[in-house]
Design an enzyme around this catalytic site. Structure first.
Site, PDB file in Angstrom:
ATOM      1  N   GLY A  92      32.131  12.429  63.219  1.00  0.00           N
ATOM      2  CA  GLY A  92      31.037  11.456  63.336  1.00  0.00           C
ATOM      3  C   GLY A  92      29.991  11.905  64.351  1.00  0.00           C
TER       4      GLY A  92
ATOM      5  N   ASP B 201      39.638  12.588  60.741  1.00  0.00           N
ATOM      6  CA  ASP B 201      38.560  11.693  60.287  1.00  0.00           C
ATOM      7  C   ASP B 201      38.790  11.423  58.800  1.00  0.00           C
TER       8      ASP B 201
ATOM      9  N   LYS C 118      31.160   0.736  62.523  1.00  0.00           N
ATOM     10  CA  LYS C 118      30.255   0.346  63.622  1.00  0.00           C
ATOM     11  C   LYS C 118      28.984  -0.385  63.188  1.00  0.00           C
TER      12      LYS C 118
ATOM     13  N   SER D 148      31.694  -0.314  73.939  1.00  0.00           N
ATOM     14  CA  SER D 148      30.258  -0.489  73.748  1.00  0.00           C
ATOM     15  C   SER D 148      29.711  -1.510  74.734  1.00  0.00           C
TER      16      SER D 148
ATOM     17  N   TYR E 290      32.124  -6.719  64.704  1.00  0.00           N
ATOM     18  CA  TYR E 290      32.166  -5.365  65.261  1.00  0.00           C
ATOM     19  C   TYR E 290      32.350  -5.433  66.783  1.00  0.00           C
TER      20      TYR E 290
ATOM     21  N   LYS F 171      35.660  -4.402  69.620  1.00  0.00           N
ATOM     22  CA  LYS F 171      35.617  -3.615  70.863  1.00  0.00           C
ATOM     23  C   LYS F 171      36.199  -4.428  72.026  1.00  0.00           C
TER      24      LYS F 171
ATOM     25  N   TYR G 289      29.442   2.538  75.910  1.00  0.00           N
ATOM     26  CA  TYR G 289      28.214   3.280  75.624  1.00  0.00           C
ATOM     27  C   TYR G 289      27.040   2.318  75.513  1.00  0.00           C
ATOM     28  N   PHE G 290      25.890   2.804  75.955  1.00  0.00           N
ATOM     29  CA  PHE G 290      24.658   2.074  75.696  1.00  0.00           C
ATOM     30  C   PHE G 290      24.053   2.632  74.390  1.00  0.00           C
TER      31      PHE G 290
ATOM     32  N   ASN H 141      20.006   1.249  63.165  1.00  0.00           N
ATOM     33  CA  ASN H 141      19.579   1.543  64.540  1.00  0.00           C
ATOM     34  C   ASN H 141      18.162   2.108  64.557  1.00  0.00           C
ATOM     35  N   LEU H 142      17.536   1.931  65.691  1.00  0.00           N
ATOM     36  CA  LEU H 142      16.111   2.256  65.811  1.00  0.00           C
ATOM     37  C   LEU H 142      15.784   3.728  65.545  1.00  0.00           C
TER      38      LEU H 142
HETATM   39  P1  NAD Z   1      30.193   7.445  63.370  1.00  0.00           P
HETATM   40  O1  NAD Z   1      30.304   6.469  62.249  1.00  0.00           O
HETATM   41  O2  NAD Z   1      29.206   8.549  63.236  1.00  0.00           O
HETATM   42  O3  NAD Z   1      31.625   8.077  63.710  1.00  0.00           O
HETATM   43  C1  NAD Z   1      32.829   7.388  63.521  1.00  0.00           C
HETATM   44  C2  NAD Z   1      33.731   8.272  62.668  1.00  0.00           C
HETATM   45  O4  NAD Z   1      34.974   7.586  62.474  1.00  0.00           O
HETATM   46  C3  NAD Z   1      33.148   8.561  61.299  1.00  0.00           C
HETATM   47  O5  NAD Z   1      33.130   9.961  61.084  1.00  0.00           O
HETATM   48  C4  NAD Z   1      34.108   7.862  60.324  1.00  0.00           C
HETATM   49  O6  NAD Z   1      34.249   8.573  59.105  1.00  0.00           O
HETATM   50  C5  NAD Z   1      35.387   7.797  61.133  1.00  0.00           C
HETATM   51  N1  NAD Z   1      36.303   6.695  60.790  1.00  0.00           N
HETATM   52  C6  NAD Z   1      36.012   5.375  60.656  1.00  0.00           C
HETATM   53  N2  NAD Z   1      37.125   4.693  60.352  1.00  0.00           N
HETATM   54  C7  NAD Z   1      38.148   5.602  60.295  1.00  0.00           C
HETATM   55  C8  NAD Z   1      39.540   5.499  60.032  1.00  0.00           C
HETATM   56  N3  NAD Z   1      40.116   4.336  59.695  1.00  0.00           N
HETATM   57  N4  NAD Z   1      40.290   6.626  60.070  1.00  0.00           N
HETATM   58  C9  NAD Z   1      39.721   7.819  60.375  1.00  0.00           C
HETATM   59  N5  NAD Z   1      38.408   7.969  60.624  1.00  0.00           N
HETATM   60  C10 NAD Z   1      37.636   6.866  60.590  1.00  0.00           C
HETATM   61  O7  NAD Z   1      29.903   6.589  64.688  1.00  0.00           O
HETATM   62  P2  NAD Z   1      29.493   7.061  66.146  1.00  0.00           P
HETATM   63  O8  NAD Z   1      28.120   6.573  66.405  1.00  0.00           O
HETATM   64  O9  NAD Z   1      29.829   8.484  66.347  1.00  0.00           O
HETATM   65  O10 NAD Z   1      30.462   6.138  66.994  1.00  0.00           O
HETATM   66  C11 NAD Z   1      31.723   6.594  67.474  1.00  0.00           C
HETATM   67  C12 NAD Z   1      32.419   5.449  68.170  1.00  0.00           C
HETATM   68  O11 NAD Z   1      31.569   4.978  69.224  1.00  0.00           O
HETATM   69  C13 NAD Z   1      32.680   4.236  67.276  1.00  0.00           C
HETATM   70  O12 NAD Z   1      33.926   3.677  67.620  1.00  0.00           O
HETATM   71  C14 NAD Z   1      31.552   3.279  67.633  1.00  0.00           C
HETATM   72  O13 NAD Z   1      31.894   1.951  67.399  1.00  0.00           O
HETATM   73  C15 NAD Z   1      31.366   3.568  69.103  1.00  0.00           C
HETATM   74  N6  NAD Z   1      30.010   3.231  69.578  1.00  0.00           N
HETATM   75  C16 NAD Z   1      28.917   3.763  68.976  1.00  0.00           C
HETATM   76  C17 NAD Z   1      27.639   3.413  69.423  1.00  0.00           C
HETATM   77  C18 NAD Z   1      26.395   3.967  68.757  1.00  0.00           C
HETATM   78  O14 NAD Z   1      25.300   3.441  68.996  1.00  0.00           O
HETATM   79  N7  NAD Z   1      26.463   5.025  67.955  1.00  0.00           N
HETATM   80  C19 NAD Z   1      27.483   2.519  70.486  1.00  0.00           C
HETATM   81  C20 NAD Z   1      28.635   1.998  71.096  1.00  0.00           C
HETATM   82  C21 NAD Z   1      29.901   2.368  70.636  1.00  0.00           C
HETATM   83  C1  UD1 Z   2      23.086  -2.311  68.083  1.00  0.00           C
HETATM   84  C2  UD1 Z   2      24.132  -3.373  68.048  1.00  0.00           C
HETATM   85  C3  UD1 Z   2      25.217  -3.051  69.043  1.00  0.00           C
HETATM   86  C4  UD1 Z   2      25.807  -1.676  68.737  1.00  0.00           C
HETATM   87  C5  UD1 Z   2      24.686  -0.661  68.741  1.00  0.00           C
HETATM   88  C6  UD1 Z   2      25.195   0.675  68.313  1.00  0.00           C
HETATM   89  C7  UD1 Z   2      22.951  -5.396  67.300  1.00  0.00           C
HETATM   90  C8  UD1 Z   2      22.504  -6.762  67.680  1.00  0.00           C
HETATM   91  N1  UD1 Z   2      23.544  -4.667  68.282  1.00  0.00           N
HETATM   92  O1  UD1 Z   2      22.518  -2.292  69.390  1.00  0.00           O
HETATM   93  O2  UD1 Z   2      26.237  -4.009  68.993  1.00  0.00           O
HETATM   94  O3  UD1 Z   2      26.785  -1.315  69.717  1.00  0.00           O
HETATM   95  O4  UD1 Z   2      23.667  -1.070  67.811  1.00  0.00           O
HETATM   96  O5  UD1 Z   2      25.463   0.707  66.947  1.00  0.00           O
HETATM   97  O6  UD1 Z   2      22.783  -4.980  66.169  1.00  0.00           O
HETATM   98  N2  UD1 Z   2      14.775  -2.256  66.360  1.00  0.00           N
HETATM   99  C9  UD1 Z   2      13.572  -2.442  65.711  1.00  0.00           C
HETATM  100  N3  UD1 Z   2      13.467  -2.012  64.416  1.00  0.00           N
HETATM  101  C10 UD1 Z   2      14.497  -1.409  63.763  1.00  0.00           C
HETATM  102  C11 UD1 Z   2      15.727  -1.211  64.435  1.00  0.00           C
HETATM  103  C12 UD1 Z   2      15.838  -1.656  65.747  1.00  0.00           C
HETATM  104  O7  UD1 Z   2      12.614  -2.978  66.262  1.00  0.00           O
HETATM  105  O8  UD1 Z   2      14.334  -1.053  62.576  1.00  0.00           O
HETATM  106  C13 UD1 Z   2      14.883  -2.682  67.774  1.00  0.00           C
HETATM  107  C14 UD1 Z   2      15.953  -3.736  68.007  1.00  0.00           C
HETATM  108  O9  UD1 Z   2      15.423  -5.032  67.816  1.00  0.00           O
HETATM  109  C15 UD1 Z   2      16.326  -3.439  69.472  1.00  0.00           C
HETATM  110  C16 UD1 Z   2      16.130  -1.923  69.597  1.00  0.00           C
HETATM  111  O10 UD1 Z   2      15.253  -1.556  68.520  1.00  0.00           O
HETATM  112  O11 UD1 Z   2      15.419  -4.082  70.350  1.00  0.00           O
HETATM  113  C17 UD1 Z   2      17.417  -1.127  69.473  1.00  0.00           C
HETATM  114  O12 UD1 Z   2      18.104  -1.540  68.282  1.00  0.00           O
HETATM  115  P1  UD1 Z   2      19.401  -0.778  67.749  1.00  0.00           P
HETATM  116  O13 UD1 Z   2      19.159   0.686  67.691  1.00  0.00           O
HETATM  117  O14 UD1 Z   2      19.825  -1.460  66.489  1.00  0.00           O
HETATM  118  O15 UD1 Z   2      20.487  -0.997  68.897  1.00  0.00           O
HETATM  119  P2  UD1 Z   2      20.993  -2.359  69.590  1.00  0.00           P
HETATM  120  O16 UD1 Z   2      20.469  -3.553  68.942  1.00  0.00           O
HETATM  121  O17 UD1 Z   2      20.770  -2.207  71.041  1.00  0.00           O
END
Ligand code: NAD
Ligand code: UD1
Length: 332
Positions: free
Chosen positions: A10, A31, A84, A124, A149, A153, A177-178, A199-200
């Site tokens: 991932g 994975d 996620k 998260s 979700y 966590k 993580y932020f 996500n943005l």
């Molecule tokens: P991602 O989806 O890119 O990576 C997660 C990986 O886990 C994927 O490759 C998916 O195929 C695998 N997976 C899911 N369920 C599985 C299962 N049952 N068995 C085996 N593999 C499985 O996501 P990421 O952004 O790399 O996030 C990694 C971790 O960090 C996640 O737990 C996510 O919730 C957490 N996290 C992410 C963010 C973010 O903004 N990206 C923010 C806070 C926390």
């Molecule tokens: C979101 C999740 C959070 C998760 C994180 C990582 C929500 C409410 N929160 O965080 O739980 O851990 O993703 O997956 O969904 N935005 C736009 N236009 C877009 C997309 C986003 O304006 O098309 C804005 C959002 O309103 C926010 C900022 O961009 O103000 C960031 O958004 P995003 O990337 O989705 O992250 P979070 O909302 O912080």
């Protein structure tokens, strides 16, 4: 160390695997490819010159986990695997609770049987719910999550803490993580979500590339400096380095919690303008209504990680915007 990285193909997992391999750790990736592709293993090999062991397997599959732990003397687990997508979790709560919680319980039971009691868990900032103030430090109360979700966590943090209470031999690190953005300099690995991004940053890069027509800015009437939502965006390479920095903590039993962020908040409009400036591109965007469940501003106090681990995010917003775009332009 010999480290099992669940979710290692991932977004965050792949960047972390690269850094582990580069410093000489042995990496075993598990994975189920539900949100990533097998080619990522090739890309990790191209970047590092080392091919990690890869198992296409599910954390819910106890037999598969048994086979992996029997085949490799795993020292520690970095546990990224999980679903996620916030919006999806609202509509599919059972799938989220089953995958994330039952999956982790299954993993923990197998680890315990194999005397492997060291785990770094991907948590998260969402566990803080709507914080009373910013910046958020690790002593802020958790709870008040607004979607399944986020609740997975929160519960998993509690489950892991209870596990340590019951058996103090466990070493557990909870990383909150932020907002990770950006990509590896090789342009081979990055944030590549399936379907329309939530996500943005991946939305921004797809608008810039012309795959999506226009970015909606969700709300411009928040009580922030320009009315748009403020978040703590952190380069994924800095986030990956945070995982390497916590590994020594696993030598001591206990539960440790760290925020991984930069401590700086940027608004959506700040991000758009930074992206335009870093890449010399005009982005098509419009102001849209607020997104349900969003909060005005969230950023971290990351000083505990710096104090205790010597870890600090070093990459700039420009680095984040440039690398995200370079990765996007390198995709078919
Ligand atoms: P991602 O989806 O890119 O990576 C997660 C990986 O886990 C994927 O490759 C998916 O195929 C695998 N997976 C899911 N369920 C599985 C299962 N049952 N068995 C085996 N593999 C499985 O996501 P990421 O952004 O790399 O996030 C990694 C971790 O960090 C996640 O737990 C996510 O919730 C957490 N996290 C992410 C963010 C973010 O903004 N990206 C923010 C806070 C926390
Ligand atoms: C979101 C999740 C959070 C998760 C994180 C990582 C929500 C409410 N929160 O965080 O739980 O851990 O993703 O997956 O969904 N935005 C736009 N236009 C877009 C997309 C986003 O304006 O098309 C804005 C959002 O309103 C926010 C900022 O961009 O103000 C960031 O958004 P995003 O990337 O989705 O992250 P979070 O909302 O912080």
């Amino acid at each position: 160390m010999r480290i099992l990285v669940t979710g290692g193909t991932g977004y965050i997992g792949s960047h972390t695997c690269v850094q582990l391999l580069e410093r000489g750790d042995e990496v075993v990736i598990l994975d189920n490819l539900s949100n990533s592709k097998k080619e990522i293993v090739d890309h990790i090999e191209t970047i590092t010159g080392i091919r990690p062991v890869f198992y296409e397997a599910d954390i819910l599959d106890e037999d598969a986990l048994e086979r992996i732990f029997s085949a490799h003397a795993i020292d520690a687990v970095i546990h990224f695997a999980g679903l996620k997508a916030v919006g999806e979790s609202v509509h599919q709560p059972l799938r989220y609770y089953h995958n994330n919680i039952t999956g982790t319980l299954t993993l923990l039971a197998v680890m315990d049987r194999h005397d492997c009691r060291k785990i770094v868990f991907s948590s998260s900032a969402t566990v803080y719910g709507t914080p009373a103030s910013v910046p958020i430090n690790e002593d802020f109360p958790t709870g008040g999550t607004t979607n399944p979700y986020g609740t997975t966590k929160l519960y998993l943090e509690r489950i892991l803490t209870d596990l340590h209470t019951a058996d103090p031999r466990w070493s557990i690190v909870l990383l909150r993580y932020f907002n990770p953005v950006g990509a590896h300099d090789s342009k081979l690995i990055g944030d590549n979500p399936n379907g329309i991004p939530n996500n943005l940053m991946p939305y921004v890069t797809r608008v810039a590339k012309g795959i999506l027509p226009c970015l909606s800015v969700f709300g411009d009437d928040y009580p922030t400096h320009d009315g748009t939502g403020v978040r703590d965006y952190i380069h994924v390479l800095d986030l990956a380095a945070g995982h390497v920095a916590v590994l020594p903590c696993l030598d001591q039993p206990g539960v440790k919690v760290y925020n991984l962020g930069t401590g700086i908040g940027y608004s959506v409009l700040d991000m758009i303008h930074a992206f335009e400036k870093a890449n010399g591109i005009k982005l098509n965007y419009k102001i849209a209504p607020r997104r349900e469940g969003d909060i005005a501003e969230v950023w971290s106090d990351p000083s505990k990680a710096e104090r205790e681990l010597g870890w600090k995010a070093t990459r700039t917003l420009e680095d984040m915007c440039r690398s995200a775009w370079e990765f996007e332009t390198n995709q078919n």
